[in-house]
Enzyme design. Structure first.
Site, PDB file in Angstrom:
ATOM      1  N   HIS B  39       0.657  -1.248   0.096  1.00 21.24           N
ATOM      2  CA  HIS B  39       0.174  -0.331   0.443  1.00 21.24           C
ATOM      3  C   HIS B  39       0.987   1.152  -0.196  1.00 21.24           C
ATOM      4  O   HIS B  39       0.701   2.290  -0.994  1.00 21.24           O
ATOM      5  CB  HIS B  39      -0.838   0.089   1.181  1.00 21.24           C
ATOM      6  CG  HIS B  39      -1.586   1.085   2.055  1.00 21.24           C
ATOM      7  ND1 HIS B  39      -2.996   1.088   0.478  1.00 21.24           N
ATOM      8  CD2 HIS B  39      -1.479   1.991   1.718  1.00 21.24           C
ATOM      9  CE1 HIS B  39      -3.433   2.027   0.409  1.00 21.24           C
ATOM     10  NE2 HIS B  39      -2.989   2.709   1.782  1.00 21.24           N
ATOM     11  N   HIS B  85     -10.313   3.255  -0.552  1.00 21.49           N
ATOM     12  CA  HIS B  85     -10.893   3.360   0.282  1.00 21.49           C
ATOM     13  C   HIS B  85     -11.671   1.974   0.380  1.00 21.49           C
ATOM     14  O   HIS B  85     -12.023   1.479   1.093  1.00 21.49           O
ATOM     15  CB  HIS B  85     -10.926   3.898   0.733  1.00 21.49           C
ATOM     16  CG  HIS B  85     -10.477   4.272   2.296  1.00 21.49           C
ATOM     17  ND1 HIS B  85     -11.172   4.702   3.746  1.00 21.49           N
ATOM     18  CD2 HIS B  85      -8.969   4.153   2.461  1.00 21.49           C
ATOM     19  CE1 HIS B  85     -10.294   4.443   4.677  1.00 21.49           C
ATOM     20  NE2 HIS B  85      -8.938   4.659   4.321  1.00 21.49           N
TER      21      HIS B  85
END
Ligand SMILES: Nc1ncnc2c1ncn2[C@@H]1O[C@H](COP(=O)(O)OP(=O)(O)O)[C@@H](O)[C@H]1O
Ligand SMILES: [Mg+2]
Lengths: 85, 717, 235, 85
Positions: B39, B85
């Site tokens: 990430h 998200h």
């Protein structure tokens, strides 16, 4: 001394509780046909310092009328206890 | 503490030991595990992202900052970025979506820009399923409640339903802000002797390890080890935005970072690495919300609504007074010194001392094996759905129009304040959103596009088509594209066929961007969108920003007028591969989508631009999902008037009416401008297909549907 | 005309409404922070803007109604000064008891943002001189708690005093239940106090004040106020 | 038989209570400096039919886990009484 005031604020009888009605419908949809009524309110837990219990209650009541409760549409009930009890 | 349980690979651990010249301590290990997660480090995709063209004459800030910036004229810039998200929204839809919106707003704020508009890309599982309803309700409320309260309008988006998102919905949040180009804030401008100030909400254990969590599949065991849910506080965000912008206005912000994944560690080490300074953070000074937090927890907490500012010592009091005015915590938590160290102190001890550049930028890249999927041939071979619809053409149009993917989305965007800041000229519901730029009197055009079905069939041409769709829409409405941001939503890269899809999709997108001169200025990657039961379709999503100089140059859609001539430009037929038609009638994308043809695209864009500029059409709409049939239906619905269409019977009716792909559009042209229109489109396929009028949409030999019925189907009760 | 726009923590239509009065009637606008004690001298109109003061936490407008500036706003109103509360500003006015009534969540239980038709009930207030009673205007709405509530007796009394200024209506001007987006009693979208100098309005006229925004129905409100002030209506 | 289930739903310890913090500050501004902490929760009053009190409680608990409580961030306490008592 430290007190804990537990305050339940709910809509007055007669004021339409749309949220409650919607939850009731969802519960019915989920198969909880035995539910007759749902009312939705707020729960506030206030921790405060006061000389004694009755002072704590007086203070909490003052907060209710000053800010926390709109008496046009809401009612409340209040429980005051010494913290840790 | 075993580094493997923290998700670090052997090679990575070795690189850490080599970079440090010693074994990392426990705190450091935690920091590396987050900063070197997929990430934060983009270790699987850095190589691919280099394929994107990053330069263009409007680019002021390319990838690498919190957001990219393009020049919108007269000393003003637009900062924008899209971010995913997905994992947080799968676990807690409301808060996951809300904090996604909050996070991207802070990215824009970090550039010194005032957040001006948001868009949301939502991908849900099969419609009607109880879990889909629970997730989509929560996600839509989360997006709305946050954006509405913070006062940033949600002006458009994308919503799609497909069973591949059942377990793993996608939430992509886009934000754009306006910034004076002489006031842009960067990460690279800190100098030794300055102070690191933390402004905003107190720090708790929220979201610790969130980045690592987003870097693995959503297995049941990761669900149980999931981080403490992040709670969004849009009110605090509003105060934070105003406070930071006031400080920018006062000229006291040297550098600024939002606190995203990796919290203080990520933001502080990024400033250090980019500015070429050391940062020393004293963790005791961080205002906490919880007791007993370990140093690494404070350093990695992803508590929301916080910003890290680098300011001059002499300005500290001013910064504190502005924060106090907005009722925000403000703490000087560290200092910059010469060097390249990232140092954390806690209770007088140094708990971390590592090279800032190592932590932030030197995670070794991984090159995953890539292999074209075994079932690719099967995917690309046509099936039985290539036949005329069994219940007739009218039913087909009505079914597509009322399918949740292509039906009216007002039930979503009316839950969003899409007008606050009074810049929304053309809001959600139209192929492009148009915003005015108050400071210079020009207009921004925004689109969001994605086409997972075509990417599944042929990731290269699907990726290219996704970009092309966005560009066509912008140019048809008269905008000059300035730049693009993208979010690459994919399953695990560790399976060779999945990595191949990712690689091909990026190659396709990059090719389209390069050929059509659209630079990529920012973006985000979200991998591991899969569970033990299912994985998502390859879902690259793009948002493209264009500029319209004046309303005279803007060609709207949905403005048919009685008597207008209808023209179809582009090849008469498209492909059914991965089309809306297939999706509705067979449930499975199959076949080979139309390949990307750069020459054709450029020829189309050139003429579309002239059409808008020359005002030779009343209304224009590129063909997208549902092809010609749905484009006609939507134009009719929005215009409130019907049309009579007569198609050249040579093409196959299915691909003619419902085929998709490639540069195609319909235009409504007043009779006296028809000649000029045809002149512009000379050298490109152009066909007069009918005339506007009446209260039904009829296509000779195929269908005749009253407008009322179209509207009913599209609006869905 | 001198306009004071009060800014509460969480206000988000403050800049919009300032922009609208500037571009439509050339008003000079001062933004007034909620913690101030006094309105600027010479203020002609106070606007409590829309938004989410204090995040709408507890009850919409409750905390803002208790902020320091509101004492002076009340004093200003009681001496006849014009006060306009839009959306959250209307909620603040009711919480401050400057207008009677309270707000409940929309009956859809969702936030609603879209243009909405309203029937103008009165053209004899300082805010609506330029409209005609019975005229239908279109202002956008954007709220989650717009269901105006007042108990039956008081509501009747208020209607009798003609305090309702705007009602949700069909484009043809009929006041129907289908035209009511949020369930507000008697379709009430806007109302004045007994003195007629304090207007609360749920829809947003500032979002319909420029041709480029697709409607100028809201501009008439700023023109009305400006005309009334020029005509010496100021206290 | 008819029962009344009073349900208090509050945020788990450690989960940020965004409303509580704002209300606390507002109470301080109003002069209630003695208040130490405010936590905000929901209050639901559910009226339902059930064979006996323990059945009523079981039903209410099922509703909590099915719909009413988000166990990721919330906890609840439940009091069940016969109606009219
Ligand atoms: N989640 C969303 N939020 C806001 N607007 C949305 C959302 N989903 C779709 N829209 C809007 O609805 C319209 C149609 O959506 P889209 O899926 O792009 O359909 P089309 O195929 O007609 O382009 C667009 O204007 C888009 O901005
Ligand atoms: Mg679209």
């Amino acid at each position: 001394m430290r007190y804990r005031a537990s305050l339940l604020i709910y809509l007055k009888e007669g004021v339409l509780d749309i949220q409650g009605r919607t939850i009731l419908r969802s519960l019915h949809d989920l198969g909880y046909g035995e539910v007759q009524d749902v009312r939705v309110g707020k729960y506030l837990r206030i921790t405060l310092e006061a000389a004694d219990e009755s002072a704590a209650r007086r203070q909490a009541e003052a907060m209710c009328s000053d800010l926390l409760v709109n008496d046009l549409i809401e009612e409340y009930s209040l429980v005051v206890e010494e913290e840790g009890k | 503490m075993n580094y493997r349980t923290l998700g670090l690979r052997d090679k990575e651990y070795d690189a850490i030991v080599e970079g440090l010249g010693r074994e990392p301590n426990e705190t450091e290990l935690h920091l590396f595990s987050v900063m070197w997660s997929e990430h934060c480090s983009y270790k699987s995709t850095r190589r691919l992202l280099r394929l994107f063209p990053k330069e263009g004459k409007s680019v002021v800030q390319g990838p690498g900052e919190n957001a990219g910036i393009v020049d919108v004229g007269d000393g003003w810039g637009a900062a924008f970025k899209v971010e995913s998200h997905n994992h947080p929204s799968a676990v807690e839809p409301y808060q996951g979506a809300a904090t996604g919106v909050g996070g991207i707003i802070r990215d824009i704020l970090a550039m010194g820009a005032r957040p001006t508009a948001s868009m949301d890309g939502l991908f849900f599982g099969r419609e009607g399923a109880r879990s889909t309803r629970r997730l989509s309700d929560g996600i839509i409320r989360g997006v709305g409640d946050y954006g509405n309260c913070v006062g940033v309008p949600t002006v458009g988006g994308k919503t799609a339903y497909d069973p591949s998102y059942d377990e793993n919905p996608l939430v992509n949040a886009f934000c754009l802000g306006l910034v004076r180009l002489d006031r842009v804030i960067k990460s690279s401008t800190a100098a030794p002797g300055q102070v690191a100030v933390l402004i905003g909400s107190p720090t708790g254990r929220d979201g610790i390890g969130g980045a690592a969590f987003a870097s693995v599949e959503l297995a049941d065991e990761t669900k149980s080890s999931r981080p403490q849910v992040q709670i969004g506080d849009p009110f605090a965000e509003k105060l934070l935005v105003e406070c930071c912008l006031e400080l920018v206005e006062l000229g006291v912000v040297v550098s600024m970072q939002d606190m995203g994944a990796g919290g203080i560690t990520s933001s502080a080490s990024e400033v250090a690495a980019k500015s070429g300074v050391s940062v020393v953070i004293e963790l005791d000074r961080v205002p906490l919300r919880e007791e007993g937090m370990a140093p690494w927890e404070i350093a990695l907490s992803e508590s929301q609504e916080r910003m890290l500012l680098i300011v001059q010592k002499k300005d500290i009091e001013l910064v504190e007074s502005v924060a106090a005015k907005w009722g925000l915590n403000c703490a000087s938590i560290g200092a910059t010194t010469p060097g390249d160290r990232f140092v954390l102190k806690y209770k007088g001890n140094v708990v971390t001392d590592v090279p800032a550049s190592l932590l932030g930028g030197e995670c070794p890249e991984i090159s995953w094996p890539s292999l074209s999927p075994e079932d690719l041939n099967a995917r690309q071979s046509f099936g039985a759905e290539q036949i005329k619809p069994s219940k007739g053409w009218e039913d087909a149009v009505v079914s597509l129009l009322s399918h949740p993917n292509w039906a009216d989305k007002s039930w979503i965007y009316e839950q969003y304040d899409h007008m606050v800041q009074i810049n929304t000229i053309v809001g959600p519901g139209s192929p492009v959103t148009l915003l005015r730029i108050k400071p210079n009197g020009r207009f921004l055009a925004l689109v969001m596009e994605s086409d997972p079905w075509k990417c599944h069939l042929d990731p290269f041409s699907g990726g290219a088509e996704t970009v092309a769709k966005g560009l066509r829409a912008l140019v048809v409405c008269g905008a000059v594209p300035l730049g693009m941001t993208d979010c690459l939503n994919f399953p695990s890269p560790e399976k060779p066929d999945q990595f191949w899809e990712l690689e091909e999709a990026v190659r396709g997108m990059a090719t389209a961007c390069r050929e059509m001169a659209c630079p990529v200025v920012s973006g985000n990657v979200s991998l591991y969108n899969e569970t033990s039961k299912s994985k998502i379709l390859p879902t690259p999503l793009v948002c493209i920003v264009g500029l319209v100089d004046s309303l005279e140059d803007f060609l709207p859609s949905g403005r048919w007028k009685e008597g207008d001539r209808l023209f179809l430009v582009g090849s008469p037929g498209g492909s059914l591969a991965g089309s809306a038609y297939q999706c509705v009638f067979s449930g499975k994308p199959r076949g080979v989508p139309i390949p990307f043809d750069a020459q054709k695209e450029k020829a189309f864009l050139e003429r579309a631009a002239k059409t808008a500029k020359g005002r030779v059409a009343e209304s224009g709409r590129p063909l997208v999902g549902g092809g010609l049939a749905l484009a006609l239906a939507k134009e009719a619905i929005e215009s409130g008037i019907g049309a009579r269409v007569n198609l050249d019977a040579e093409a196959k009716p299915l691909s003619l009416l419902f085929g998709e792909g490639g540069p195609r559009a319909i235009y409504a042209v007043p009779p006296d401008k028809a000649a000029a229109f045809c002149r512009i489109w000379q050298g490109f396929p152009v066909n007069r297909i009918g005339k506007v009028g009446g209260s039904e949409l009829s296509v000779d030999g195929f269908l005749k549907i009253p407008l009322e019925k179209l509207i009913q189907a599209w609006r869905r009760p | 005309m001198k306009v004071a726009v009060v800014v509460f923590p969480g206000s988000n239509c403050d800049a919009d409404v300032a922009h609208a009065v500037e571009v439509t009637v050339g008003a000079s606008v001062e933004m007034v922070w909620h913690a101030s004690e006094f309105l600027p001298a010479g203020t002609d109109l106070v606007i409590l803007p829309g938004g989410f003061s204090y995040g709408d936490y507890l009850r919409c407008g409750a905390m803002a109604a208790r902020s320091s500036i509101m004492k002076d706003v009340k004093r200003f109103a009681s001496s006849g000064g014009l006060v306009l509360g839009i959306c959250n500003g209307f909620q603040i006015l009711t919480e401050a008891k400057m207008l009677r009534g309270a707000f409940l969540p929309n009956r859809t239980l969702s936030f609603i943002c879209r243009p909405c038709a309203l029937r103008v009930e009165r053209d004899d207030t300082p805010f609506t001189l330029r409209y005609k009673a019975g005229q239908v205007v279109r202002f956008p709405i954007a709220h989650h708690e717009g269901l105006y509530y007042l108990d039956k007796d008081e509501l009747d009394a208020m209607e009798k005093r003609r305090q309702v200024v705007f009602r949700y209506a069909t484009p043809a001007g009929e006041v129907t239940d289908e035209a009511n987006p949020n369930g507000a009693l008697n379709n009430i979208a806007g109302m004045v106090n007994e003195g007629g100098n304090v207007l609360g309005l749920i829809p947003h006229p500032e979002r319909a004040s420029e041709p480029v925004l697709g409607s100028v129905d809201g501009a008439l409100m700023w023109q009305s106020i400006s005309e009334w002030i020029k005509g010496g209506g100021a206290h």
